[in-house]
Design an enzyme around this catalytic site. Structure first.
Site, short mmCIF file in Angstrom:
data_model
loop_
_atom_site.label_atom_id
_atom_site.label_comp_id
_atom_site.label_asym_id
_atom_site.label_seq_id
_atom_site.Cartn_x
_atom_site.Cartn_y
_atom_site.Cartn_z
N LYS A 102 3.94 -36.84 26.25
CA LYS A 102 4.13 -35.88 25.16
C LYS A 102 2.85 -35.76 24.34
O LYS A 102 2.20 -36.77 24.03
CB LYS A 102 5.29 -36.37 24.27
CG LYS A 102 5.62 -35.47 23.10
CD LYS A 102 6.81 -36.05 22.31
CE LYS A 102 7.19 -35.15 21.14
NZ LYS A 102 8.36 -35.68 20.40
N SER A 177 11.48 -32.02 19.61
CA SER A 177 10.07 -31.74 19.79
C SER A 177 9.53 -32.17 21.16
O SER A 177 8.39 -31.87 21.49
CB SER A 177 9.27 -32.46 18.69
OG SER A 177 9.45 -33.88 18.77
N SER A 201 14.93 -35.62 18.97
CA SER A 201 13.85 -34.96 19.70
C SER A 201 13.64 -35.42 21.13
O SER A 201 12.85 -34.81 21.86
CB SER A 201 12.52 -35.12 18.93
OG SER A 201 12.57 -34.37 17.74
#
Length: 534
Positions: A102, A177, A201
């Site tokens: 990520k 996210s 997330s």
């Protein structure tokens, strides 16, 4: 080496008819299986990494999930992994296995932006701890995945890289996210990754994209090297965790990533317990499909009920029950995080020299301000009262988990929504339904999501499994039962042409060794993750 039935031999007749199909594609089997193939030299790391790079190049133009592809570095390290194996060296449990990261976590030599323009040229000199640990375990970093700006949005879009699409419907969002991570894993572009979760997330993108995701207990995995600005309350909500197509890979990733690093003061040396030792028959499991504030869609509620029934059939004691104070946690979380958002994010934008922010972030700031007007601004007296309410909820949840070993609930109110849906929230601000995920961030509890159903539109529907703090073993054992019962991840036909028929076969596991993972024994024990429980 071509991958066919001679390499990926199905251990059970019910899977043999899929030999030669997408089910035995290197880009669709588990990271655990890939690691085994590489160690046994039935596939080289270079072949595996090249297969994933080719898949990324095929699907990413539609998804925009991978925002930095480290092709040259990945292939070089893969060849080194093969050379090391030829010398009898094994770097670790992920030797030669590709992974993605990520774009919150710093990666040495690879641009790391957290989706904000001020960092568009930022090339870190060191790796974040989670990256170091994947590398130390022998993994090959394929690249970075997209995020919303500063991670603060329920959709994945920013001015640096643009919008990420859901692989099951390109008009829809993968959530945020960790949306880029979920999207590329679902599309077969990565077998294993790492996300973070301060309010759903990891779990909500896993639900939207039909993969498996784990938010471990807060403090289980160090956050050192995260570009997310340190905010006092947010840091107590946040946790890094593995994301993958298969539950067994969550356990593999968790083992690699866990433990203090000597840098993050919140990372604690609590030993992991093995999900292989969990006897699901002996578990007491509570579930809810909705609460007084939030009514998920009928399909989402049905998925939770079916999951509860499946666990009851497996021998667990299952009943409908909800933790005390659960419904109030969404508004409480808004108030607790308000100062972090209103002060911490502008400070981060100044620190990173970002002058133009994305509409999703500006909308989130406005949305939060309107919510605070609605529920009451923080005053010294209110802040003390809200912190006491927070402590009380954590205590009540701990007591709830003395009565029950695990808790099932929806991860969201709906399957994946269309792009820009979250921009409409500002008009009528409320956070009803957020309690289903944020409650476990507030308490620090581990929670996982696994796909258990499909909507009428063909969208994945996940079910969330939460458990007591530090008991990821229970969460993963229950999630594994649900994956085995309902099939878990299935290839998205939108970006994996030719796989639609395979994707519709919910009753068939889509990896060559699936049949071995869990079976019910007549004597009342379980074979879990390939091992007997005695």
């Amino acid at each position: 080496m071509a991958v066919g039935t001679s390499l990926l031999q199905f251990p059970h007749p019910c899977l043999a008819k899929y030999a030669g199909s997408a089910a035995n594609d290197l880009t669709q089997i588990s990271a655990t299986a890939l690691a085994r193939l590489i160690r046994k030299r039935k596939a080289s790391s270079a072949e595996v990494v090249e297969a994933y790079i080719e898949r990324i190049k095929a699907v990413n133009p539609k998804l925009n999930a991978i925002v930095q592809l480290a092709e040259e570095q990945a292939m070089k390290r893969a060849r080194s992994a093969d050379d090391a194996l030829a010398r009898g060296e094994i770097w670790g449990p992920l030797h030669g296995v590709p992974v993605t990261i990520k774009d919150e976590f710093e990666t040495k030599g690879i641009v790391s932006t957290i989706g904000t323009l001020g960092l568009k040229d930022h090339v870190p000199k060191e790796d974040a701890t989670v990256v170091k640990r994947y590398k130390s375990a022998g993994a090959i970093i394929l690249g970075k995945t997209n995020v919303p700006e500063l991670l603060w949005a329920a959709e994945t879009d920013n001015y640096v890289y643009g919008r990420t699409n859901n692989p099951y419907d390109l008009k829809r969002s993968p959530n945020g996210s960790s949306g880029g991570e979920a999207a590329i894993i679902a599309a077969g572009g990565s077998p294993l990754g790492v996300g973070s979760d301060a309010g759903g997330s990891i779990r909500q993108p896993a639900h939207f994209c039909g993969i498996a995701g784990l938010k471990p207990t807060t403090g289980r995995i160090p956050m050192t090297g995260s570009l997310m600005p340190h905010c006092p309350t947010l840091s107590r909500f946040d946790a890094a965790g593995p994301m993958s197509r298969y539950v067994e890979d969550l356990w593999l990733g968790l083992k690699v990533l866990s433990g203090p690093d000597g840098c993050d003061p919140d990372a604690l040396p609590v030993p992991l317990q093995n999900p292989r030792r969990v006897n699901v028959e002996k578990l007491r499991i509570a579930y809810v499909t909705h609460d007084a504030r939030a009514e998920p869609t009928p399909e989402v509620q049905k998925a939770v009920r079916k999951a509860a029934k499946a666990l009851a059939r497996a021998g667990a004691e299952v009943e409908e029950a909800c933790p005390p104070g659960f419904e109030e946690t969404a508004d409480l979380a808004v108030a607790l995080l308000a100062d972090d958002l209103q002060l911490g994010l502008p400070e981060a934008l100044t620190k990173y020299k970002t002058k133009k922010i994305h509409p999703l972030l500006s909308s989130a700031l406005s949305f939060w301000a309107k919510l605070m007007e609605k529920i009451g601004e923080n005053t010294p007296e209110r802040t003390l009262e809200r912190h006491e309410q927070w402590r009380r909820f954590c205590s009540d949840l701990a007591k709830f988990f003395q009565r029950y070993d695990a808790f099932l609930c929806p991860p969201d109110l709906t399957p994946a929504w269309e792009h820009d849906t979250s921009l409409e929230w500002e008009e009528n601000p409320d956070v009803n339904g957020w309690e289903f995920v944020v409650a476990f961030n507030m308490a620090g509890s581990p929670a996982a999501v696994v796909r258990c159903a499909t909507s009428r539109e063909g969208l994945p529907i996940g079910v969330q499994v939460a458990g007591p703090n530090w008991r990821e073993d229970i969460v993963l054992a229950v999630a594994q039962v649900l994956e085995d019962e309902f099939g878990g991840w299935r290839p998205p036909g939108v970006v994996c042409p030719g796989n639609s028929a395979l994707a519709q076969r919910a009753e068939v596991k889509h990896r060559y060794d699936a049949f071995k993972t869990r079976k019910y024994l007549k004597r009342g024990a379980w074979i879990a993750f390939g091992e007997k429980v005695r």
